[in-house]
Scaffold this motif. Structure first.
Motif, PDB file in Angstrom:
ATOM      1  N   GLY A 383     -99.333  10.883   7.251  1.00  0.00           N
ATOM      2  CA  GLY A 383     -99.507  10.107   8.479  1.00  0.00           C
ATOM      3  C   GLY A 383     -98.962   8.703   8.355  1.00  0.00           C
ATOM      4  O   GLY A 383     -99.114   7.876   9.258  1.00  0.00           O
ATOM      5  N   ASP A 384     -98.330   8.403   7.212  1.00  0.00           N
ATOM      6  CA  ASP A 384     -97.734   7.086   6.997  1.00  0.00           C
ATOM      7  C   ASP A 384     -96.362   6.981   7.653  1.00  0.00           C
ATOM      8  O   ASP A 384     -95.657   7.982   7.828  1.00  0.00           O
ATOM      9  N   ALA A 385     -95.987   5.755   7.991  1.00  0.00           N
ATOM     10  CA  ALA A 385     -94.679   5.517   8.603  1.00  0.00           C
ATOM     11  C   ALA A 385     -93.567   5.837   7.612  1.00  0.00           C
ATOM     12  O   ALA A 385     -93.656   5.518   6.423  1.00  0.00           O
ATOM     13  N   VAL A 386     -92.497   6.443   8.090  1.00  0.00           N
ATOM     14  CA  VAL A 386     -91.347   6.712   7.215  1.00  0.00           C
ATOM     15  C   VAL A 386     -90.503   5.451   7.037  1.00  0.00           C
ATOM     16  O   VAL A 386     -89.711   5.354   6.102  1.00  0.00           O
ATOM     17  N   ASN A 387     -90.677   4.477   7.934  1.00  0.00           N
ATOM     18  CA  ASN A 387     -89.959   3.198   7.833  1.00  0.00           C
ATOM     19  C   ASN A 387     -90.667   2.314   6.810  1.00  0.00           C
ATOM     20  O   ASN A 387     -91.778   1.850   7.041  1.00  0.00           O
ATOM     21  N   LYS A 388     -90.030   2.088   5.661  1.00  0.00           N
ATOM     22  CA  LYS A 388     -90.664   1.340   4.565  1.00  0.00           C
ATOM     23  C   LYS A 388     -90.107  -0.081   4.422  1.00  0.00           C
ATOM     24  O   LYS A 388     -90.333  -0.737   3.411  1.00  0.00           O
ATOM     25  N   GLN A 389     -89.399  -0.559   5.419  1.00  0.00           N
ATOM     26  CA  GLN A 389     -88.777  -1.879   5.290  1.00  0.00           C
ATOM     27  C   GLN A 389     -89.804  -3.009   5.352  1.00  0.00           C
ATOM     28  O   GLN A 389     -90.808  -2.938   6.049  1.00  0.00           O
ATOM     29  N   LEU A 390     -89.524  -4.070   4.570  1.00  0.00           N
ATOM     30  CA  LEU A 390     -90.369  -5.257   4.518  1.00  0.00           C
ATOM     31  C   LEU A 390     -89.497  -6.501   4.516  1.00  0.00           C
ATOM     32  O   LEU A 390     -88.304  -6.440   4.199  1.00  0.00           O
ATOM     33  N   THR A 391     -90.090  -7.637   4.854  1.00  0.00           N
ATOM     34  CA  THR A 391     -89.357  -8.905   4.879  1.00  0.00           C
ATOM     35  C   THR A 391     -90.200 -10.008   4.246  1.00  0.00           C
ATOM     36  O   THR A 391     -91.410 -10.053   4.459  1.00  0.00           O
ATOM     37  N   VAL A 392     -89.535 -10.866   3.465  1.00  0.00           N
ATOM     38  CA  VAL A 392     -90.180 -12.064   2.929  1.00  0.00           C
ATOM     39  C   VAL A 392     -89.852 -13.231   3.854  1.00  0.00           C
ATOM     40  O   VAL A 392     -88.694 -13.411   4.262  1.00  0.00           O
ATOM     41  N   TYR A 393     -90.881 -14.015   4.192  1.00  0.00           N
ATOM     42  CA  TYR A 393     -90.715 -15.196   5.043  1.00  0.00           C
ATOM     43  C   TYR A 393     -91.142 -16.435   4.267  1.00  0.00           C
ATOM     44  O   TYR A 393     -92.016 -16.375   3.411  1.00  0.00           O
TER      45      TYR A 393
END
Length: 410
Positions: A383-393
């Motif tokens: 049930g987890d998102a397949v989109n694993k992208q993250l961003t550092v701010y």
């Protein structure tokens, strides 16, 4: 994330007309711009609409409403008018559980967007699962919600089949932050602090494991009381530890004052945290000394995604007073996933809602897939998102500026 009572099921149910209604929405019709037909489907929204975390909660509510308005305007599901029922959980598990019970009691509610907090989600999951009512969170990142308490040992078990999320998890976010801080920011000595809550403690844990694995040194750890704003004692400990960075597992109401007080104690080092601190309120609370503080957040910056341009423009045009915030795009996509599931279920049943609509929608959600505001929206076997992208701010000139996007590579 919050609660509201729903109307009792009526004779229309047997005819396939189920309704979702909304409380606390911007306008009297609960977010419906145009009548789509005789069947009304209600999508519940649970979020902290008041209290310290309301800046994020209201962005979630507004964005879900925008998805519903869009679906009604475009007649995405022929013959259906969607409405929203928004309930306030005040970021409290007990309130979230009460809200879940209220949503379940109203047989017209066919899906729920939320909550914000992983701890609140823990109190809601079984209530929804027992009723086969699908829940799609735009913000929960605690891995145990989908993969069970022993996920770190590799023993992953999906406990609740009705629970999904469009945001990636702390199993990825914590290590991603550790890699950036150690490899890119060149910080080798960290002082780790958390607020003892499900989200904060979990995030601090996954960060710590990866930071040590990379060769970093944890020079101190501390837990803070999220009900206080006086962190002078822990700030002194940070100063005396020799740390060159602080990692905080928690949310912005505490993170802002904590950052400010650490600097005031004489430790001129950045505070880093997860998506829970990535809000403009953090910058206000941290003050000028917060410049250089870091945060990770799920996905890529919405403003930079071609797929989000229409969402950003439509949100602005809708005139919402509050910003969509860190989870607006994910909230829109969560609501849209429910809308798509309803559409598929009706198409498979000659254009009508079946008697077991909730169960069918939950089952269908597993295979929902579309290009959303935040990119590809689909769910894996947990049930987890397949989109694993993250961003550092990084905080620069009084604003969060993206400095690096990517995915965690273990």
């Amino acid at each position: 994330m919050r609660q509201r009572s729903l109307i009792a099921i009526t004779a229309a149910l047997a005819a396939g007309a189920l309704t979702l209604t909304a409380c606390g929405s911007r306008d009297e019709d609960g977010g419906s711009d145009s009548g789509g037909g005789g069947t009304t489907v209600v999508i519940g929204v649970d979020a902290p609409l008041t209290g310290d975390l309301s800046a994020l909660g209201l962005g979630i509510k507004n964005s879900a409403e925008l998805a519903v308005k869009t679906a009604n305007k475009e007649k995405t599901v022929e013959g259906v008018t969607f409405k929203v029922e928004s309930l306030d959980d005040q970021a409290q598990p007990s309130s979230g559980q009460q809200n879940a019970t209220k949503f379940v009691a109203d047989k017209e509610v066919l899906g729920v967007v939320g909550p914000l907090n992983s701890g609140v989600a823990e109190s809601m999951q079984k209530v929804f699962d027992d009723a086969k009512l699908v829940e799609v969170s735009p913000a929960n990142t605690g891995p145990t919600l989908t993969q069970g308490p022993d996920w770190q040992s590799g023993k992953k078990v999906r406990t609740y089949k009705s629970y999904f999320r469009t945001a990636t998890t702390d199993a990825i976010q914590g290590p991603f932050a550790a890699q950036y801080i150690f490899n890119d920011a060149k910080k080798k000595k960290v002082f780790v602090i958390d607020d003892k809550k499900t989200y904060g403690a979990g995030l601090a844990g996954t960060f710590t494991t990866e930071f040590k694995k990379l060769g970093g040194q944890v020079v101190g750890t501390e837990h803070i009381d999220p009900e206080t704003k006086d962190f002078s004692a822990v700030a002194t400990k940070v100063k005396n530890s020799g740390a060159d960075v602080v990692y905080y597992g928690g949310e912005y109401p505490q993170a802002g004052p904590l950052s400010k007080q650490i600097k005031a104690a004489g430790a001129n080092i950045p505070l880093a945290g997860g998506d829970g601190i990535k809000d403009d309120v953090f910058i206000e609370l941290a003050g000028k000394s917060g410049t250089g503080d870091l945060s990770t957040s799920v996905g890529a910056p919405v403003e930079e995604l071609p797929s989000a341009k229409e969402f950003v423009a439509n949100y602005k045009a809708a005139g919402y007073k509050e910003p969509y915030g860190a989870y607006g795009g994910y909230s829109y996509d969560s609501a849209w996933a429910i809308i798509q599931a309803v559409k598929t279920v009706m198409e498979d049943n000659d254009g009508k809602l079946p008697d077991d609509a909730r169960a069918k929608i939950t089952e269908t959600m597993q295979n929902v897939s579309f290009d959303g505001v935040t990119g590809k929206v689909a769910f894996d076997e947990y049930g987890d998102a397949v989109n694993k992208q993250l961003t550092v701010y990084s905080v620069e000139n009084g604003a969060w500026k993206p400095v690096k996007s990517g995915t965690f590579t273990g």
